[in-house]
Design an enzyme around this catalytic site. Structure first.
Site, PDB file in Angstrom:
ATOM      1  N   LYS A 207       0.859  -1.184   0.000  1.00 12.31           N
ATOM      2  CA  LYS A 207       0.000   0.000   0.000  1.00 12.31           C
ATOM      3  C   LYS A 207       0.895   1.233   0.000  1.00 12.31           C
ATOM      4  O   LYS A 207       1.742   1.385   0.879  1.00 12.31           O
ATOM      5  CB  LYS A 207      -0.902  -0.005   1.237  1.00 12.31           C
TER       6      LYS A 207
ATOM      7  N   ARG B 100      -7.622  -0.443   0.803  1.00 10.63           N
ATOM      8  CA  ARG B 100      -8.155  -1.694   0.248  1.00 10.63           C
ATOM      9  C   ARG B 100      -8.546  -1.527  -1.221  1.00 10.63           C
ATOM     10  O   ARG B 100      -8.526  -2.498  -1.979  1.00 10.63           O
ATOM     11  CB  ARG B 100      -9.325  -2.187   1.107  1.00 10.63           C
TER      12      ARG B 100
ATOM     13  N   ASP C  96     -12.078   7.121   3.407  1.00 12.58           N
ATOM     14  CA  ASP C  96     -10.880   6.884   4.217  1.00 12.58           C
ATOM     15  C   ASP C  96     -10.504   5.398   4.242  1.00 12.58           C
ATOM     16  O   ASP C  96      -9.433   5.032   4.711  1.00 12.58           O
ATOM     17  CB  ASP C  96     -11.118   7.414   5.644  1.00 12.58           C
TER      18      ASP C  96
ATOM     19  N   GLU D  31      -9.403   3.663   1.891  1.00 13.31           N
ATOM     20  CA  GLU D  31      -8.872   3.755   0.525  1.00 13.31           C
ATOM     21  C   GLU D  31      -7.812   2.707   0.216  1.00 13.31           C
ATOM     22  O   GLU D  31      -7.619   2.322  -0.927  1.00 13.31           O
ATOM     23  CB  GLU D  31      -8.306   5.160   0.276  1.00 13.31           C
TER      24      GLU D  31
ATOM     25  N   ASP E 111      -2.536  10.201   3.483  1.00  9.24           N
ATOM     26  CA  ASP E 111      -3.935   9.805   3.659  1.00  9.24           C
ATOM     27  C   ASP E 111      -4.667  10.838   4.528  1.00  9.24           C
ATOM     28  O   ASP E 111      -4.640  10.746   5.756  1.00  9.24           O
ATOM     29  CB  ASP E 111      -4.016   8.414   4.295  1.00  9.24           C
TER      30      ASP E 111
ATOM     31  N   LYS F 144     -10.100  12.952   7.839  1.00  6.82           N
ATOM     32  CA  LYS F 144      -9.685  12.536   9.183  1.00  6.82           C
ATOM     33  C   LYS F 144      -9.675  13.733  10.126  1.00  6.82           C
ATOM     34  O   LYS F 144      -9.525  14.872   9.678  1.00  6.82           O
ATOM     35  CB  LYS F 144      -8.252  11.960   9.119  1.00  6.82           C
TER      36      LYS F 144
HETATM   37  N1  BES Z   1      -4.334   4.597   6.746  1.00  7.10           N
HETATM   38  C1  BES Z   1      -5.467   4.325   7.538  1.00  7.10           C
HETATM   39  C2  BES Z   1      -5.204   3.328   8.659  1.00  7.10           C
HETATM   40  C3  BES Z   1      -4.234   3.771   9.731  1.00  7.10           C
HETATM   41  C4  BES Z   1      -4.694   4.435  10.849  1.00  7.10           C
HETATM   42  C5  BES Z   1      -2.899   3.479   9.633  1.00  7.10           C
HETATM   43  C6  BES Z   1      -3.809   4.812  11.835  1.00  7.10           C
HETATM   44  C7  BES Z   1      -2.008   3.853  10.632  1.00  7.10           C
HETATM   45  C8  BES Z   1      -2.470   4.527  11.729  1.00  7.10           C
HETATM   46  C9  BES Z   1      -6.588   3.744   6.677  1.00  7.10           C
HETATM   47  O1  BES Z   1      -6.629   4.182   5.368  1.00  7.10           O
HETATM   48  C10 BES Z   1      -7.883   4.151   7.313  1.00  7.10           C
HETATM   49  O2  BES Z   1      -8.103   5.318   7.452  1.00  7.10           O
HETATM   50  N2  BES Z   1      -8.684   3.168   7.682  1.00  7.10           N
HETATM   51  C11 BES Z   1      -9.922   3.427   8.323  1.00  7.10           C
HETATM   52  C12 BES Z   1     -10.924   2.419   7.816  1.00  7.10           C
HETATM   53  C13 BES Z   1     -12.321   2.682   8.257  1.00  7.10           C
HETATM   54  C14 BES Z   1     -12.854   3.927   7.587  1.00  7.10           C
HETATM   55  C15 BES Z   1     -13.162   1.483   7.927  1.00  7.10           C
HETATM   56  C16 BES Z   1      -9.726   3.294   9.832  1.00  7.10           C
HETATM   57  O3  BES Z   1      -8.956   2.439  10.255  1.00  7.10           O
HETATM   58  O4  BES Z   1     -10.304   4.068  10.569  1.00  7.10           O
HETATM   59 ZN    ZN Z   2      -7.654   6.015   5.110  1.00  2.02          ZN
HETATM   60 ZN    ZN Z   3      -4.772   4.740   4.567  1.00  2.85          ZN
END
Ligand code: BES
Ligand code: ZN
Ligand code: ZN
Length: 502
Positions: free
Chosen positions: A259, A345, A341, A343, A264, A271
Site C-alpha cells: 500500500k 483496500r 478513508d 482507501e 492519507d 480525518k
Molecule cells: N491509513 C489508515 C489506517 C491507519 C490508521 C494506519 C492509523 C495507521 C495509523 C486507513 O486508510 C484508514 O483510514 N482506515 C480506516 C478504515 C475505516 C474507515 C473502515 C480506519 O482504520 O479508521
Molecule cells: Zn484512510
Molecule cells: Zn490509509
C-alpha cells in the site's frame, strides 16, 4: 550507512571513540557480561565502574564513562542486556542498536558484547547497523547528528562461515531498512506517487530488476478503478509500479504488494486533525516492498519476486471521489465507496488482481491498512491474516526469527456480509468491530484462484502500528519510519526459495 567490519582481535585493544560492553543481571545483581574474555585489570575496573555509575543491567540502559586502563578506546559504554540467561539474538540486536543510536555523532564504535556463535555475531552487527540511523534531510546547516561512522564487532567467531554470510546479509538488510525509513520520513510534499515511482527506479538501477510504471492514463486504460478513484482528488496522480526480479532457476514465484498512499487525509471522509501528520507514513507497505525486492535481488536469492507498489495520494477536493460513488476494480468487480478513508483496500484490490495475472505461487500484501490493527495488537505487533495455514505459520516464524513481531489473526467468514452493498458487488466498509478482519476479508475477495478453483496462497500483513514510531526511539528502532516488514519479507523469500510452500 556506516562501514561495518568484524574482527577476531580483542575489543579492548582497538582504538575507537567508544567500546560497548554488556551488563547483564544474575542472582547477585548487575554483572559485566562476558567478563571472562576481558583482561583481569579491565574486568576489575569495569566491575567497579558498574557499581559506581549504578548500572542495573536493565535492557537497553546506557552509561558512558571515560575509558579505564587497558582499554584503547576513549570511552566505555555499558549497555544493559537484562538477565544473562535470557540473552537471545533479539536482546543482542536491541542492545547493540540502543548503543549506536545513543552514540550518534561519534566516529568509531567497537562492540565487545558477549557472543559465541556466528548467529550472535551477526545479531550484534544487525542491531548496530539498524540503530545507526539518523534522518537529517530537512535540517538546515548540518544541525542534525550523523549516525556512527564506523562499527567494528569484535568476536572470537568473526571468521566462521555463519558470521561471514550473516554480515553480508546484515549490510544488505540495513540498507533496505534505512531506505524504507527514509521514504517514510520524507514529507508528502516531496514524496508523491510520480516521485515515488522515480525513486523506485533509482533504488533498483544497478540491480537485475525490471521496473514498469503505469501512469494515470495507462491506469484508466487498464481499468484500475481503485487507484484512479483514490487518486482523483489529488493534483498529483496515482501510479502502479511493478518490480520484476526473475533469476534463472527460480522454483517459485512470490508477489509482494505494498500500500502506497503517500498521504492519507481520508479524502472527503476527512480525518480529524490530531495526528493526521502521521499519515505521511501510509506508504510504508510500498516502501517496504521496494526495498525488500532490492535486498532480495542484491542477495541474489533463487526465487522469482514481483513487487507491486500501489501509489496514490488520498485528498479531498472538487475532483475527489464521494461516499456513495461506485467504482470498478481491475477485472470488473464493482465497489460502493461508503467511506473514502477506507482507501487502502481499493488500491490494493487493483494490485492484487494485477499480481494474479502474472500467476504467482504466493501473494503477500503489506499495508498500514486499519486503525483497528492498533486497537487489537498495539503499536509494536503487526497482524497476519491468510487463506493458508502453512503460509500464516511460516510468516510468523520467519518474522520472529528476524526480530519483527507478527501475530496471526482470523478472517471470520460471517463478517463478509457486513460489506454487502445495496447497489454494488461489495461496499468498502462493514462491521466496525473487528475492522482489521473486515479489511482483510475485503482484500480476500480479490485474491485470484488457480485452475482447480482454489485461491492462490495469500497473506495480508497489517502493519498500521509498527510501521511508524510516533513516540521515542527504543532499541534499534528510531522515532518515525521504522522499516518494519522488510526483514520479514526478505526472510520469507529466503525460506520459500529453499522450500516452496507445500
Ligand atoms: N491509513 C489508515 C489506517 C491507519 C490508521 C494506519 C492509523 C495507521 C495509523 C486507513 O486508510 C484508514 O483510514 N482506515 C480506516 C478504515 C475505516 C474507515 C473502515 C480506519 O482504520 O479508521
Ligand atoms: Zn484512510
Ligand atoms: Zn490509509
Amino acid at each position: 550507512m556506516p562501514t561495518l567490519s568484524v574482527t577476531a582481535k580483542d575489543a579492548v585493544s582497538q582504538s575507537a571513540d567508544a567500546l560497548v560492553i554488556g551488563v547483564g543481571t544474575n542472582a547477585s545483581g548487575a554483572v559485566v557480561a562476558g567478563a571472562q574474555a576481558l583482561p583481569a585489570p579491565v574486568r576489575t575496573a569495569l566491575t567497579q565502574a558498574v557499581k559506581v555509575v549504578g548500572a542495573t543491567g536493565a535492557k537497553e540502559t546506557l552509561h558512558r564513562i571515560p575509558a579505564v586502563p587497558g582499554v584503547s578506546a576513549k570511552s566505555v559504554v555499558l549497555v544493559g542486556l537484562g538477565p544473562v540467561r535470557e540473552i537471545d539474538l533479539e536482546v543482542l540486536r536491541r542492545a547493540a542498536g540502543a548503543a549506536t543510536r545513543e552514540l550518534a555523532g561519534l566516529g568509531k564504535v567497537v562492540f565487545g558484547l558477549p557472543t559465541t556463535t556466528g548467529e550472535e555475531v551477526t545479531a550484534v552487527a544487525e542491531g548496530a547497523l539498524f540503530g545507526a540511523y539518523t534522518y537529517n534531510r530537512y535540517r538546515s546547516n548540518g544541525s542534525g547528528k550523523n549516525p556512527v561512522g564506523t562499527i567494528v564487532v569484535s568476536a572470537p567467531a568473526a571468521a566462521n562461515t555463519a558470521a561471514r554470510v550473516g554480515i553480508r546479509r546484515a549490510k544488505v538488510l540495513a540498507d533496505a531498512v534505512h531506505g524504507t525509513r527514509d521514504l517514510i520520513n520524507a514529507a508528502p510534499l516531496d514524496l508523491f506517487p510520480a516521485q515515488f515511482a522515480e525513486d523506485a527506479q533509482r533504488v533498483v538501477k544497478d540491480l537485475p530488476v525490471t521496473v514498469t510504471v503505469l501512469d494515470e492514463k495507462k491506469l484508466v486504460r487498464g481499468g484500475y478503478g481503485g487507484l484512479i478513484a483514490v487518486g482523483q482528488g489529488s493534483s498529483r496522480p496515482p501510479r502502479l509500479v511493478k518490480l520484476e526480479y526473475k533469476p534463472a532457476g527460480a522454483k517459485t514465484h512470490v508477489a509482494l504488494i505494498g500500500k502506497g498512499i503517500t498521504f492519507d487525509s481520508g479524502g472527503i471522509s476527512i480525518k480529524p486533525a490530531a495526528n493526521m501528520d502521521e499519515m505521511k507514513s501510509d506508504m510504508s507497505g510500498a516502501a517496504a516492498v521496494l526495498h525488500s525486492v532490492a535486498a532480495i535481488a542484491e542477495l541474489g536469492l533463487p526465487v522469482q519476486v514481483t513487487g507491486w507498489m500501489a501509489l496514490a495520494e488520498n485528498m479531498p477536493s472538487g475532483t475527489a471521489q464521494r461516499p456513495s460513488d461506485v467504482i470498478t476494480i481491475r477485472g470488473g468487480r464493482t465497489v460502493e465507496v461508503l467511506n473514502t478513508d477506507a482507501e487502502g483496500r481499493l488500491v490494493l484490490a487493483d494490485a492484487i488482481v494485477a499480481a494474479g495475472e502474472t500467476n504467482p505461487d504466493v501473494i503477500v500484501d503489506i499495508a498500514t491498512l486499519t486503525g483497528a490493527q492498533m486497537v487489537a495488537l498495539g503499536s509494536r505487533t503487526s497482524a497476519i491474516m491468510s487463506n493458508n495455514d502453512g503460509l500464516r505459520t511460516l510468516v510468523q516464524r520467519v518474522a520472529g526469527e528476524a526480530g519483527e513481531a507478527f501475530w496471526p489473526m482470523p478472517l471470520p467468514p460471517e463478517l463478509r456480509s457486513s460489506m454487502d452493498s445495496k447497489v454494488a458487488d461489495i461496499a468498502n466498509i462493514g462491521e466496525r468491530f473487528g475492522g482489521m478482519l473486515v479489511a482483510g476479508l475485503f482484500l480476500k475477495e480479490f485474491v485470484p484462484s488457480t485452475d482447480d478453483g482454489a485461491q492462490v496462497p495469500w497473506a495480508h500483513l497489517d502493519i498500521a502500528g509498527p510501521a511508524f514510531n510516533g513516540g521515542s526511539a527504543y532499541g534499534y528502532t528510531p522515532t518515525g519510519g521504522t522499516g518494519h516488514g522488510v526483514r520479514t519479507m526478505v526472510a520469507l523469500c529466503e525460506s520459500l526459495a529453499v522450500r516452496p510452500l507445500a
